[in-house]
Structure formats: structure tokens, C-alpha cells
Design a protein around this motif. Sequence first.
Motif, PDB file in Angstrom:
ATOM      1  N   ARG A   1       0.842  -1.210   0.000  1.00  0.00           N
ATOM      2  CA  ARG A   1       0.000   0.000   0.000  1.00  0.00           C
ATOM      3  C   ARG A   1       0.871   1.251   0.000  1.00  0.00           C
ATOM      4  NH1 ARG A   1      -3.173  -3.284   3.448  1.00  0.00           N
ATOM      5  NH2 ARG A   1      -2.138  -2.439   5.285  1.00  0.00           N
ATOM      6  N   ARG A   2       1.931   1.236   0.828  1.00  0.00           N
ATOM      7  CA  ARG A   2       2.818   2.392   0.905  1.00  0.00           C
ATOM      8  C   ARG A   2       3.500   2.627  -0.443  1.00  0.00           C
ATOM      9  NH1 ARG A   2       7.478   1.970   5.066  1.00  0.00           N
ATOM     10  NH2 ARG A   2       5.906   0.594   5.877  1.00  0.00           N
ATOM     11  N   GLY A   3       3.969   1.557  -1.092  1.00  0.00           N
ATOM     12  CA  GLY A   3       4.600   1.689  -2.402  1.00  0.00           C
ATOM     13  C   GLY A   3       3.641   2.231  -3.441  1.00  0.00           C
ATOM     14  N   ALA A   4       2.396   1.751  -3.433  1.00  0.00           N
ATOM     15  CA  ALA A   4       1.393   2.229  -4.385  1.00  0.00           C
ATOM     16  C   ALA A   4       1.091   3.702  -4.136  1.00  0.00           C
ATOM     17  CB  ALA A   4       0.120   1.396  -4.276  1.00  0.00           C
ATOM     18  N   ASP A   5       0.990   4.102  -2.850  1.00  0.00           N
ATOM     19  CA  ASP A   5       0.728   5.503  -2.525  1.00  0.00           C
ATOM     20  C   ASP A   5       1.871   6.391  -3.006  1.00  0.00           C
ATOM     21  OD1 ASP A   5      -1.625   4.728  -1.335  1.00  0.00           O
ATOM     22  OD2 ASP A   5      -0.854   4.862   0.731  1.00  0.00           O
ATOM     23  N   GLN A   6       3.111   5.942  -2.793  1.00  0.00           N
ATOM     24  CA  GLN A   6       4.272   6.730  -3.229  1.00  0.00           C
ATOM     25  C   GLN A   6       4.312   6.856  -4.746  1.00  0.00           C
ATOM     26  OE1 GLN A   6       7.538   4.667  -1.398  1.00  0.00           O
ATOM     27  NE2 GLN A   6       7.340   5.783   0.537  1.00  0.00           N
ATOM     28  N   ARG A   7       3.985   5.772  -5.453  1.00  0.00           N
ATOM     29  CA  ARG A   7       3.981   5.837  -6.919  1.00  0.00           C
ATOM     30  C   ARG A   7       2.915   6.805  -7.422  1.00  0.00           C
ATOM     31  NH1 ARG A   7       5.091   0.509  -6.105  1.00  0.00           N
ATOM     32  NH2 ARG A   7       2.924  -0.166  -6.359  1.00  0.00           N
TER      33      ARG A   7
END
Length: 112
Positions: A92-98
Motif C-alpha cells: 500500500r505504501r509503495g502504491a501511494d508513493q507511486r
Amino acid sequence: MEDVFDLTGTPPQGWMHALFGVGPYADDVGRCVPGPPAPGVVTVPLPEGGEFVYRLVTVGSWSAPEDPIALYSETGPVPQPPLSELEKSWQRRGADQRSESAAVSRPQPDDQ
């Protein structure tokens, strides 16, 4: 399925090499299955009655791409284990950052 074996390294036309996990074909060297493409399921009659079912796990080759080898197991492909809550939070954190970086990098109409 016919009993087709090849110990020369080149299976007969319309057949491909196969490796089998446990079960009645586990010790067979050179056994072939129809293909390519490899059948998804190979059913073997058991001497005591009934059937043993092999499921296709993968197809690959360690020597020549034109000579694929089918790998079968009694369970078939093993699914990926479920993600832990920590791994889900990383995703989720990676998707939010992207998505944030994509929004920042998009030119705005008044940016000139």
C-alpha cells in the motif's frame, strides 16, 4: 496415454519430455507426454484400481528452448503464500508513493 519413452535426447514428433514428482511415474526416466503444449493433467491408472492424477507445474528447458520439458506434481502449481499484514502495508505504501510521484511529475495546465 501411451507409454512413450526417449533416451536419445530427442522425443518423437508430437511428444515432449516430462518429469514427474511422487507417484507411479516418479522413477521414470525419458517418459514423454503429448505436446508441446504439455497437457495440464496426466491421469495414470493404478494397478490396484483407481487413478493417480498429475498436474502440470511448469514447462521449461535447461538445454534447448526447442526441447521443452514439462514438470508434473500430484498437487500442481503451488500458490504463493498469502501476504502478511506487514507485507500488505508495504505494498500500500509503495502504491501511494507511486501515485504521489506520478501526480507531481504530471505537468499542470498553468505550468509553462
